[in-house]
Design an enzyme around this catalytic site. Structure first.
Site, mmCIF file in Angstrom:
data_model
loop_
_atom_site.group_PDB
_atom_site.id
_atom_site.type_symbol
_atom_site.label_atom_id
_atom_site.label_comp_id
_atom_site.label_asym_id
_atom_site.label_seq_id
_atom_site.Cartn_x
_atom_site.Cartn_y
_atom_site.Cartn_z
ATOM 1 N N ARG A 1 0.861 -1.203 0.000
ATOM 2 C CA ARG A 1 0.000 0.000 0.000
ATOM 3 C C ARG A 1 0.886 1.237 0.000
ATOM 4 O O ARG A 1 0.616 2.199 -0.683
ATOM 5 C CB ARG A 1 -0.932 -0.014 1.205
ATOM 6 C CG ARG A 1 -2.256 -0.757 0.986
ATOM 7 C CD ARG A 1 -2.071 -2.204 0.533
ATOM 8 N NE ARG A 1 -3.302 -2.940 0.395
ATOM 9 C CZ ARG A 1 -3.852 -3.705 1.343
ATOM 10 N NH1 ARG A 1 -3.244 -3.860 2.503
ATOM 11 N NH2 ARG A 1 -4.978 -4.334 1.122
ATOM 12 N N ASP B 1 0.431 -6.844 -3.286
ATOM 13 C CA ASP B 1 -1.008 -6.643 -3.082
ATOM 14 C C ASP B 1 -1.548 -5.973 -4.337
ATOM 15 O O ASP B 1 -0.792 -5.748 -5.297
ATOM 16 C CB ASP B 1 -1.264 -5.790 -1.823
ATOM 17 C CG ASP B 1 -2.556 -6.190 -1.127
ATOM 18 O OD1 ASP B 1 -3.626 -6.062 -1.754
ATOM 19 O OD2 ASP B 1 -2.506 -6.658 0.032
ATOM 20 N N HIS C 1 -6.260 -10.102 -3.823
ATOM 21 C CA HIS C 1 -5.272 -9.033 -3.584
ATOM 22 C C HIS C 1 -4.144 -9.111 -4.597
ATOM 23 O O HIS C 1 -2.966 -8.976 -4.251
ATOM 24 C CB HIS C 1 -4.719 -9.118 -2.151
ATOM 25 C CG HIS C 1 -5.682 -8.617 -1.108
ATOM 26 N ND1 HIS C 1 -5.909 -7.285 -0.871
ATOM 27 C CD2 HIS C 1 -6.497 -9.289 -0.249
ATOM 28 C CE1 HIS C 1 -6.812 -7.139 0.091
ATOM 29 N NE2 HIS C 1 -7.198 -8.343 0.488
ATOM 30 N N GLU D 1 -9.620 -12.670 1.593
ATOM 31 C CA GLU D 1 -10.515 -11.773 0.847
ATOM 32 C C GLU D 1 -10.543 -12.015 -0.662
ATOM 33 O O GLU D 1 -10.492 -11.071 -1.450
ATOM 34 C CB GLU D 1 -10.153 -10.312 1.153
ATOM 35 C CG GLU D 1 -10.300 -9.995 2.623
ATOM 36 C CD GLU D 1 -10.052 -8.519 2.971
ATOM 37 O OE1 GLU D 1 -10.842 -7.994 3.774
ATOM 38 O OE2 GLU D 1 -9.087 -7.937 2.473
ATOM 39 N N PHE E 1 -2.423 -2.911 14.069
ATOM 40 C CA PHE E 1 -1.834 -1.620 14.412
ATOM 41 C C PHE E 1 -2.188 -0.533 13.387
ATOM 42 O O PHE E 1 -1.711 0.587 13.489
ATOM 43 C CB PHE E 1 -0.310 -1.752 14.584
ATOM 44 C CG PHE E 1 0.119 -2.484 15.840
ATOM 45 C CD1 PHE E 1 -0.803 -3.074 16.690
ATOM 46 C CD2 PHE E 1 1.470 -2.569 16.183
ATOM 47 C CE1 PHE E 1 -0.407 -3.729 17.854
ATOM 48 C CE2 PHE E 1 1.878 -3.230 17.332
ATOM 49 C CZ PHE E 1 0.947 -3.811 18.166
ATOM 50 N N TRP F 1 -0.909 -2.669 8.343
ATOM 51 C CA TRP F 1 -1.380 -2.426 6.980
ATOM 52 C C TRP F 1 -1.206 -0.939 6.719
ATOM 53 O O TRP F 1 -1.476 -0.123 7.607
ATOM 54 C CB TRP F 1 -2.848 -2.844 6.844
ATOM 55 C CG TRP F 1 -3.056 -4.289 7.152
ATOM 56 C CD1 TRP F 1 -3.588 -4.814 8.290
ATOM 57 C CD2 TRP F 1 -2.708 -5.403 6.311
ATOM 58 N NE1 TRP F 1 -3.602 -6.190 8.206
ATOM 59 C CE2 TRP F 1 -3.064 -6.582 7.001
ATOM 60 C CE3 TRP F 1 -2.130 -5.525 5.042
ATOM 61 C CZ2 TRP F 1 -2.865 -7.850 6.482
ATOM 62 C CZ3 TRP F 1 -1.927 -6.794 4.514
ATOM 63 C CH2 TRP F 1 -2.299 -7.935 5.231
ATOM 64 N N THR F 2 -0.774 -0.590 5.494
ATOM 65 C CA THR F 2 -0.343 0.799 5.316
ATOM 66 C C THR F 2 -1.197 1.625 4.350
ATOM 67 O O THR F 2 -0.717 2.580 3.770
ATOM 68 C CB THR F 2 1.138 0.842 4.885
ATOM 69 O OG1 THR F 2 1.298 0.065 3.684
ATOM 70 C CG2 THR F 2 2.048 0.311 5.960
#
Ligand code: TNX
Length: 554
Positions: free
Chosen positions: A180, A209, A284, A346, A438, A487-488
């Site tokens: 990301r 991703d 993804h 997912e 987080f 996750w960013t």
């Protein structure tokens, strides 16, 4: 034996002298015995050991890496490099590192550290334990030891004591999403260093991703030529971006060459950290389809995802499966890790339902629905990795399609997947959103930078027990441990990544290392106050503790 609990200054003390003395004593004490994660046992003794020019480190050849790394890390602040020797010379006080098979009860990562005025004796059954002993020793030195420059006038004293310590879990991990937002190699190394300081041993590297493919694969250069670049990044909350398509208009790119990867893996290895690569499939995976459209389900070109309008994922043709085998072959060559993560979360049934090709493939394979198709794919990957001497690990959705006993499950949608998997005899790693995400807020949303959602204050992280009550005691050994995930989507750079990670990682480190019965949040907060000074020196942009009703931090 129990740990010495360190009191912070008491504001109730009467009289200035008493107050000052109390403060002074507490500061010295706190600086010398504030270890995170909390050791199993720590008993104070009389006296101190002092590092000074001429202090040597005695280590046999099997421990030279640990000894040299320790000497190198202390050198800048000390202003001299302790010499690493195989035998003693002279009578100066020294540090000795020794493998000791009689300490087998401490396990593969435990150690025994005895500090006396003339000698520090660090023993462990294995080299990993010696490494963790050196991390404890660093925390026992004055906090200035973390500085990069010589600290004139500091006395490098370590209080005499005896520590016996070993971790509660063997998987103590942290996941970093570099798809990301790409994180430069230097930050990845800093992050690994910070994991090591907290005695974490597993770095889960989420390399691919929809939003970007970040690892060079020689056989398929377009994965990085096309897949590591996207035209922009979304701005604002997901729901709003879906409506207004607001973006920063700035291209975003970056990937790690195979040389970079080797360098990072070696760097981590020296710090006893295993790097678990994750290559996401079959969902993804829009960046793969952008680079190689023939691998997609819908037969149309798609961009690397730059908003939240997901457009496609891998098809399940035999040639696509072989493409991913080729990718995994290179991954296996780069990463010595026994575990290889293949994602699995997912997956969008709709892309497969809308694809005539995928539906025909399902008929050919005789699978009744999309979950079973994913199950078929996961079993193929499992067979492939097992053939390479590795073990497949995936997000808990992989359970739904049926997997072999050998596959390891990472439980993220709560603890349920982990409970079910452990009770069915799979090894599991706990990574539930409620305690380990987080990317969630750590305080009141309006007062925090935009985050994914959720609420995960420090105290809640600290309260986490990776073994849920619903796992039968006979299956508890299947819980390898736990990890946090960053996750960013909303984390554009290293400063923000540090803000989201610290101090929550300090709490998680204690969840996976320290005995459950000894955990005490207010005592942890006292140690954390001292630890913050180390993080300051290390230029870590941690979130300060603010009294706020959301996080219940007093
Ligand atoms: C779910 S956790 C995802 C990620 C997102 C994350 C955001 C998981 C296996 N999948 O792709 O980044 O939620 O919190």
């Amino acid at each position: 034996m129990n740990i010495v609990s360190v009191g912070l200054p008491s504001i109730r003390s009467v009289g200035l002298v008493v107050l000052l003395l109390t403060w002074f004593a507490a500061t010295i004490e706190a600086d010398t015995v504030s270890v995170i994660p909390r050791p199993v046992t720590l008993a104070m003794k009389k006296g101190t050991f002092q590092f000074k020019p001429g202090t040597t480190i005695l280590a046999n050849p099997a421990l030279v890496t640990e000894a040299r790394l320790f000497a190198r890390t202390l050198a800048p602040a000390l202003g001299f490099t302790p010499e690493v020797r195989a035998s003693r010379a002279g009578s100066a006080p020294y540090v000795e590192m020794k493998l000791d098979p009689s300490l087998k009860k401490l396990g593969d990562e435990g150690y025994r550290l005895e500090v006396s005025p003339r000698q520090i004796m660090l023993k462990a059954p294995k080299a990993a334990g010696i490494f963790y002993g050196t991390q404890t020793l660093r925390q026992l030195l004055p906090i200035q030891i973390y500085r990069e420059a010589k600290m004139e006038g500091t006395e490098w004293n370590v209080a005499c004591l005896l520590v016996e310590d070993s971790p509660r879990f063997k998987w103590r991990g942290a996941m970093l999403d570099v798809s990301r937002h790409f994180m430069p190699k230097e930050f990845v190394k800093k992050y690994i260093d910070l994991l090591a300081i907290h005695k974490m041993n597993s770095f889960h590297w989420h390399l691919t991703d929809d939003t970007g493919w970040r690892i060079e694969i020689k056989k398929y250069p377009k994965l990085t030529e096309v897949g590591s670049w996207r035209e922009a990044s979304p701005v604002g909350p997901i729901e709003e971006v879906r409506v207004n398509q607001k973006s920063d208009g700035k291209p975003h790119f970056g990937f790690y060459t195979q040389e970079d990867v080797r360098e990072i893996v070696a760097y981590a290895r020296e710090r006893h950290i295993n790097v678990v690569p994750e290559i996401e499939m079959p969902g993804h995976s829009q960046a793969v389809v952008a680079a190689y459209p023939e691998l997609g389900s819908l037969g149309k070109p798609v961009p690397v995802l730059f908003n939240y309008d997901l457009a496609d994922q891998l098809n399940m043709d035999e040639s696509t499966i072989h493409f991913m085998f080729d990718v995994l072959s290179e991954v296996v060559d780069l990463f010595p890790s026994r575990y290889v993560h293949v994602g699995g979360d997912e997956v969008e049934p709709k892309f497969w339902q809308q694809s005539a090709g995928v539906q025909a493939r399902m008929k050919e394979l005789g699978v009744g629905n999309e979950k079973e198709l994913q199950g078929y794919f996961t079993r193929r990957l499992d067979e492939f990795l097992t053939g390479k001497g590795r073990q497949l690990i995936g997000w808990d959705e992989i359970l739904e399609g049926g997997i072999s006993k050998n596959a390891v499950v990472m439980s993220w949608r709560g603890e349920q997947g982990g409970i079910q998997a452990a009770n069915a005899g799979h090894d599991v790693v706990m990574a539930p959103t409620d305690y380990t995400y987080f990317d969630y807020y750590q305080g009141e949303p309006g007062k925090e930078p935009l985050a994914m959602g959720g609420l995960l204050p420090l105290e809640k992280v600290y309260s986490y027990d990776p073994i849920p009550a619903a796992i039968a005691p006979a299956n508890a050994h299947h819980v390898l441990g736990a990890q946090c995930q960053l996750w960013t989507e909303f984390v554009p750079d290293r400063k923000h990544a540090e803000y989201m990670t610290f101090p929550r990682l300090c709490a998680l480190a204690e969840d996976v290392w320290s005995p459950k019965e000894q955990k005490d949040y207010s005592e942890f907060l006292q140690r954390l106050e001292v630890h913050f000074k180390r993080l300051d020196i290390l230029d870590v942009n941690y979130r300060k503790l603010v009294p706020d009703p959301w996080s219940r931090v007093k």
